[in-house]
Design a protein around this motif. Structure first.
Motif, short mmCIF file in Angstrom:
data_model
loop_
_atom_site.label_atom_id
_atom_site.label_comp_id
_atom_site.label_asym_id
_atom_site.label_seq_id
_atom_site.Cartn_x
_atom_site.Cartn_y
_atom_site.Cartn_z
N VAL B 131 54.71 -14.84 58.40
CA VAL B 131 53.45 -14.10 58.60
C VAL B 131 52.29 -15.10 58.60
N ARG B 132 52.08 -15.72 59.74
CA ARG B 132 51.05 -16.75 59.81
C ARG B 132 49.69 -16.16 60.17
N LYS B 133 49.74 -15.22 61.13
CA LYS B 133 48.47 -14.62 61.56
C LYS B 133 48.28 -13.29 60.85
N GLU B 134 47.05 -12.83 60.87
CA GLU B 134 46.77 -11.54 60.25
C GLU B 134 47.58 -10.45 60.96
N LYS B 138 51.37 -1.81 59.33
CA LYS B 138 52.46 -1.04 59.94
C LYS B 138 53.47 -1.97 60.61
N ASN B 139 53.07 -3.21 60.79
CA ASN B 139 53.92 -4.18 61.46
C ASN B 139 55.18 -4.43 60.63
N SER B 140 56.34 -4.29 61.24
CA SER B 140 57.57 -4.45 60.48
C SER B 140 57.84 -5.93 60.17
N TRP B 204 58.24 -3.10 48.28
CA TRP B 204 57.16 -3.75 49.04
C TRP B 204 56.48 -2.76 49.98
N GLU B 205 57.25 -1.99 50.72
CA GLU B 205 56.65 -1.05 51.67
C GLU B 205 55.88 0.04 50.95
N ASN B 206 56.37 0.44 49.76
CA ASN B 206 55.62 1.43 48.99
C ASN B 206 54.31 0.86 48.48
N LEU B 207 54.36 -0.41 48.06
CA LEU B 207 53.13 -1.06 47.60
C LEU B 207 52.14 -1.18 48.75
N ALA B 208 52.66 -1.57 49.92
CA ALA B 208 51.79 -1.75 51.08
C ALA B 208 51.17 -0.42 51.50
#
Lengths: 97, 222
Positions: B131-134, B138-140, B204-208
């Protein structure tokens, strides 16, 4: 997302239970399902090394040890569930306002 | 990955303490700073610590026929970085050393180094490389990155343990000893690492979903 998570949990359970099918009827006595940490300790002992320090306190039996492991898991899940519940209720409350 | 109490010669115990303690101290300073700057991160920190507590208590059977446990260190590594994860791991490891006779006080430095420092460091690097760029929440991509981070953090933790034992007990050579410990530790971890990856993705997805704003402020999404 919920469905995906249920599938992921089931996959995790599946991976964790496959060994029972692979090594059915084999147990601790045949050297299966013993802890990797203990196995490593045995290899270290085979080199002729004797530990220079022993645990200050050791659970008196396997039952007590499993109790303590269960408490560790309970503490972890309690924290996670408490905070997620708090967030959930808070966002519901904020929406109502 | 726990090296049991007294199972490293005293000079190796000392060596790993000297390496680990400054990082834990730096982690405590960083922890204070994060709590001051982003007080909302406190609950996130608690969940991360709780996750490590929970996962490292689960002894799971592995396809190699032994049983071992996940480490739960990938999540903290990605969100808070290795130094703060080292502090969380120290709490877990002291609990296990004193109450469960699992790991030990003499080998605490070595165990912090594998589970608290290198594991989270690997997770952090893996995630940052992917994950280098912002990215959008929703991005998997962030979930895939988290899976790989947690999986590799788990494997890395055990590789470090195998290495620590191999250099302390090079019988007959460091290489052969390393392979011996790797066969016990790192290889069974492959199936456990996948389990750990799945569980980490779920939390992680729940946190996000619920704490996206805080995660963004901690620069996890860019």
């Amino acid at each position: 997302m919920r469905n995906k998570h249920i599938i992921l949990v089931m996959l995790a359970i599946l991976i964790a239970t496959v060994p029972f099918a692979l090594y059915s009827n084999l147990g601790e006595d045949e050297g299966y399902f013993t802890g990797a940490d203990d196995k490593a300790s045995e290899i270290v002992k085979e080199t002729g090394y004797t530990p220079w320090f022993n645990s200050i306190w050791e659970a008196p039996s396997g039952e007590i040890e499993s109790l303590l492991f269960a408490i560790q898991a309970a503490i972890g899940s309690f924290i996670i569930a408490y905070i997620f519940g708090y967030w959930h209720a808070k966002s519901k409350y904020n929406k109502k306002q | 990955m726990h090296i049991m109490e007294g199972f490293l010669p005293w000079y190796w115990c000392l060596f790993w303490y000297i390496i680990s303690l400054p990082i834990v101290a730096y982690g405590i300073v960083k922890l204070k700073k994060i709590i001051e700057e982003t007080p909302e991160a406190k609950s996130l920190l608690a969940v991360t610590g709780g996750f490590m507590f929970l996962l490292s208590s689960l002894k799971l059977p592995s396809v190699a026929g032994s049983s071992s446990h996940p480490t739960g260190n990938g999540l903290g590594g990605v969100i808070f970085g290795p130094a703060i994860s080292a502090v969380l791991a120290t709490i877990v490891l002291i609990f296990q050393a004193l109450l469960l006779a699992h790991g030990g006080i003499t080998t605490l430095g070595a165990n912090i180094f594998s589970m608290g420092i290198i594991g989270p460091l690997v997770a952090w690097i893996v995630y940052k490389v992917i994950v280098r760029k912002e990215i959008d929440s929703k991005n998997s991509k962030s979930s895939i990155a988290m899976f790989l981070a947690a999986f590799l953090a788990n494997i890395a933790t055990y590789i470090v343990t195998a290495f620590q034992l191999a250099i302390a007990f090079p019988e007959p050579t460091i290489e052969s000893s390393f392979i011996k410990f790797m066969l016990i530790f790192a290889i069974p971890q492959v199936s456990l690492g996948i389990c750990e990856g799945f569980l980490t993705v779920i939390i992680w997805e729940n946190l996000a979903k619920v704490k996206l704003d805080v995660l963004k402020r901690l620069n996890v999404f860019n």
